[in-house]
Design an enzyme around this catalytic site. Structure first.
Site, PDB file in Angstrom:
ATOM      1  N   SER A  55      47.580  39.266  27.119  1.00 48.98           N
ATOM      2  CA  SER A  55      48.621  39.208  27.972  1.00 48.98           C
ATOM      3  C   SER A  55      48.443  39.631  29.381  1.00 48.98           C
ATOM      4  O   SER A  55      47.936  41.104  29.676  1.00 48.98           O
ATOM      5  CB  SER A  55      49.891  39.985  27.371  1.00 48.98           C
ATOM      6  OG  SER A  55      49.299  41.510  27.515  1.00 48.98           O
ATOM      7  N   GLY A  56      48.430  38.898  30.387  1.00 47.53           N
ATOM      8  CA  GLY A  56      48.245  39.261  31.758  1.00 47.53           C
ATOM      9  C   GLY A  56      49.408  38.975  32.513  1.00 47.53           C
ATOM     10  O   GLY A  56      50.150  40.186  32.991  1.00 47.53           O
ATOM     11  N   GLU A  86      51.856  47.904  45.268  1.00 43.99           N
ATOM     12  CA  GLU A  86      50.630  47.358  45.284  1.00 43.99           C
ATOM     13  C   GLU A  86      50.470  46.093  45.976  1.00 43.99           C
ATOM     14  O   GLU A  86      49.268  46.050  46.586  1.00 43.99           O
ATOM     15  CB  GLU A  86      50.187  47.109  43.456  1.00 43.99           C
ATOM     16  CG  GLU A  86      49.047  46.721  43.196  1.00 43.99           C
ATOM     17  CD  GLU A  86      48.886  46.291  41.716  1.00 43.99           C
ATOM     18  OE1 GLU A  86      49.827  46.157  41.232  1.00 43.99           O
ATOM     19  OE2 GLU A  86      47.633  46.251  40.785  1.00 43.99           O
ATOM     20  N   GLN A 103      30.560  29.412  54.777  1.00 48.04           N
ATOM     21  CA  GLN A 103      30.176  28.013  55.148  1.00 48.04           C
ATOM     22  C   GLN A 103      29.710  28.033  56.501  1.00 48.04           C
ATOM     23  O   GLN A 103      28.728  27.206  56.954  1.00 48.04           O
ATOM     24  CB  GLN A 103      31.678  26.932  55.191  1.00 48.04           C
ATOM     25  CG  GLN A 103      31.317  25.462  55.523  1.00 48.04           C
ATOM     26  CD  GLN A 103      30.453  24.936  54.323  1.00 48.04           C
ATOM     27  OE1 GLN A 103      30.311  25.383  53.474  1.00 48.04           O
ATOM     28  NE2 GLN A 103      29.669  23.969  54.854  1.00 48.04           N
ATOM     29  N   GLY A 125      23.066  28.432  54.971  1.00 41.60           N
ATOM     30  CA  GLY A 125      22.330  29.018  53.786  1.00 41.60           C
ATOM     31  C   GLY A 125      22.364  30.486  53.817  1.00 41.60           C
ATOM     32  O   GLY A 125      22.348  30.919  52.978  1.00 41.60           O
ATOM     33  N   GLU A 165      50.188  32.430  41.445  1.00 44.27           N
ATOM     34  CA  GLU A 165      51.292  31.401  40.475  1.00 44.27           C
ATOM     35  C   GLU A 165      52.722  32.280  40.381  1.00 44.27           C
ATOM     36  O   GLU A 165      53.633  31.979  40.441  1.00 44.27           O
ATOM     37  CB  GLU A 165      50.687  30.829  39.448  1.00 44.27           C
ATOM     38  CG  GLU A 165      49.542  30.061  39.545  1.00 44.27           C
ATOM     39  CD  GLU A 165      48.299  30.422  40.039  1.00 44.27           C
ATOM     40  OE1 GLU A 165      48.101  31.479  39.945  1.00 44.27           O
ATOM     41  OE2 GLU A 165      47.734  29.404  40.538  1.00 44.27           O
TER      42      GLU A 165
END
Lengths: 412, 250
Positions: free
Chosen positions: A156-157, A273, A368, A372, A399
């Site tokens: 459960s998250g 939070e 990006q 490199g 979400e």
């Protein structure tokens, strides 16, 4: 508020120096070694008097509570405190500045610090009895002790209460606790742990009351695992907690009554939070922007500095837009504090959603832009990029934020 | 006891300094300004004396532009009790020393602590000039300060060429702080909040009746010549020859 004040900048410069002196030289040890962040954070608290301020504020609050309990009305002692004002705004700003500055280098440290000083102590302060606050909250506020706040379980998250399996059973005048908690920040090192579970009275799980207990390191039947490996936030130790028949007295039940409504308090905790994530995102974005501008100026390709290429300019410009937007969200939190107000739950969710996504976007573009070099640890943006990802996951996933914003809009 | 501590506004040593096109000074726009690092050590020493002895007032003093208020406030945030800003336009070291004499006459401190030098011009003169003008004992470049039991005299350890020198003298006196005297504290949060309410007096240098005519004229400022690239030598003989005839180090 449209800019930091002179006091704020003085604070920022002082914290910046501390970080350059105490954290940056050891950053590989914090990020890739097994050195926990608590000693250096404690040093920061002592150096800037953050512990002393917390102690003073705590004693004032406890004294007021005790007087109120003794039947002394607040008005008769002249204790009518007005909410808001410059002091409240400054307090909010002073709380955010170290967060922003630490996030230039070690967002993990903010997570470790925030869970202990913020989340865990806030849970005890909002629901505990005066005696419980004195026993556990003060040492957390000063960072003398490390705190953890345990709600998430392996199954459960995003739906923490619905699928919660951890239980408390009555046992004489105390309780017997069982359950597994996972992804617990500070779990491996915590001295004081807030444990959220359901009261098993033989009734169906969905009808069970939510109760909150305070655990201490070393209790029989209570196991804290070693830090687990994870994608980022390496300076914040994360672990699992296992409880098998942990017997606690009633004094470990927050509020010392089964009648407290744990879920309402939890919503407040989520809200602060979430707005805290904006300050973290600001630190990460500021740092990405700074190193990217420097790199764009100095890195040469095809005979000129890459900053002369429009595709690079676009990245920098978008980073600056994100920085300005997030900074405005941070300033708004300070303005709200000045007005003695708090953001609504939906607003806090929107602040987190935007800031976390913007930070992630900026970090990916920063990698990006460095090509490199960006993929290599030496240039630091890869660490910030790994760290930023969790902003979209912890404290409620993107979400979940979206559904909470939408639910609020549609309810109108 | 009262301690006067000097605070100079200087460019952040981390920033890159450019000489202006006219060669009359440095480019100041966009520079970040800080408290001269040696002055921070001086403030710290005064605060430690205050913490050890109790009844001590620490007064931070700056001579310069109005913006020096920011650096004075840093001193107040660290823990100094009050601040004095003497507004003067680019005074030279002699003018600063003469201004400080007036402040010493007014404030009557037992001790004046200065940084051994400011990191902008590196003159290293004000402390010495002030001691001379007042006729007070001085100890420059100190790395340790100890008060005698009766607090009427001090013992200082000075960092001098070739070793350490210990000298003792009666107060009042002038001392200048070297790098190893202490490690200055960070301004704390409560300190920063309190600093706003501490008194800051502003004085116009012209009102002190001091001759501010500059004795030092900056004729030209130029960056040091850029380093030339090294080269490879073919043999040891060539190397020795180059060190003797070109580098002239052998």
């Amino acid at each position: 508020m449209i800019q930091w004040s002179e006091q704020h900048l003085m604070m920022r410069d002082a914290v910046r120096r501390f970080i350059q002196d105490e954290i940056v030289p050891q950053i590989d040890e914090f990020e890739h070694g097994d050195t926990p962040p608590y000693a250096v954070l404690r040093k920061m608290f002592r150096s800037f008097g953050i512990d002393e301020m917390a102690r003073e504020r705590f004693h004032k609050q406890i004294d007021a509570e005790k007087r109120a309990a003794a039947g002394e009305a607040a008005a008769t002692t002249g204790e009518t405190r007005k909410a808001g004002g410059t002091a409240a705004a400054d307090a909010m700003a002073m709380q955010m500045i170290p967060v922003i500055e630490l996030c230039h280098y070690c967002p993990g440290m903010v997570t470790a610090m925030g869970v202990s000083v913020g989340l865990t102590s806030a849970a005890i302060l909002s629901k505990g009895t005066t005696a419980q606050k004195e026993r556990w909250a003060l040492d957390l506020l000063t960072l003398e002790k490390v705190g953890a706040w345990a709600i998430t379980e392996p199954g459960s998250g995003s739906d923490p209460f619905g699928a919660m399996k951890s239980t408390a059973r009555r046992d004489g005048d105390g309780y017997i606790l069982n359950g597994n908690k996972t992804f617990i920040t500070n779990g491996p090192y915590a001295d004081t742990i807030v444990f959220i579970c359901r009261l098993d009275e033989g009734n169906p799980p969905a009808e069970r009351k939510v109760l909150t207990f305070v655990l201490e390191r070393g209790m029989p039947g209570f196991e804290q695992t070693r830090p687990v490996r994870k994608m980022g936030m390496h300076s914040s130790p994360t672990g699992d907690l296992f409880l098998s028949d942990v017997r606690v007295g009633k004094e470990h039940l927050l509020g010392e009554t089964e009648a407290v409504t744990s879920r309402a308090g939890t919503k407040d905790t989520f809200s602060s939070e979430r707005t805290g994530v904006a300050a973290m995102a600001l630190g990460i974005v500021e740092q990405c922007l700074q190193v990217c501008v420097e790199y764009a100026r100095t890195r040469v390709a095809f005979g000129r500095s890459i900053g002369e290429f429009q595709l690079i300019q676009l990245k920098l410009a978008k980073m600056e837009v994100a920085r300005m937007n997030i900074q405005n969200l941070v300033f708004r939190q300070i303005e709200l504090a000045a007005a003695g107000a708090k953001p609504t739950f939906a607003e806090a969710s929107a602040v987190k959603l935007y800031s976390a996504q913007a930070a992630m976007d900026v970090c990916l573009e920063a990698v990006q832009l460095h090509g490199g070099n960006g993929y290599m640890a030496e240039y630091r943006v890869e660490q910030l990029c790994r760290d930023a990802k969790v902003l979209q996951i912890y404290g409620g996933t993107d979400e979940i934020q979206i559904s909470q914003i939408a639910r609020n809009l549609l309810a109108k | 006891m009262k301690i006067l501590v000097t605070v100079k506004r200087v460019p952040d040593p981390e920033s890159s300094i450019k000489v202006n096109p006219e060669g009359t000074g440095i480019v100041e726009s966009g520079l970040k300004w800080v408290v001269n690092p040696f002055d921070e050590i001086a403030i710290e020493e005064a605060l430690r004396i205050k913490e050890a002895q109790g009844d001590v007032e620490v007064v931070v003093v700056s001579v310069g532009v109005s913006e020096s208020q920011e650096q004075l406030r840093t001193g107040l945030a660290m823990g100094a009790d009050r601040a004095i800003l003497v507004k003067a336009d680019r005074p030279d070291t002699a003018a600063v020393a003469k201004i400080l004499v007036k402040l010493v006459e007014k404030e009557q401190p037992t001790l004046v602590i200065l940084g051994k030098q400011a990191i902008d011009d590196d003159s290293n003169e004000v402390g010495q000039m002030l001691a001379h003008l007042l006729g007070w004992p001085q100890a420059t470049f100190i790395s340790k300060l100890t008060f005698a039991g009766d607090k009427a005299s001090v013992e200082c350890i000075r960092e001098v060429d070739g070793g350490m020198e210990t000298i003792a003298f009666a107060l009042p006196a002038i001392i200048t702080a070297d790098l190893r005297l202490n490690e200055p504290r960070y301004a704390s949060l409560p300190g920063i909040m309190k600093a706003r309410k501490k008194p800051m007096e502003e004085i116009d240098a012209a009102s002190l009746g001091v001759d501010l005519t500059p004795r030092v004229r900056i004729k030209k400022m130029a960056p040091p010549p850029a380093r030339t690239a090294g080269r490879k030598v073919e043999s040891v003989d060539e190397l020795i020859n180059a060190l003797q005839t070109e580098a002239k180090v052998m």
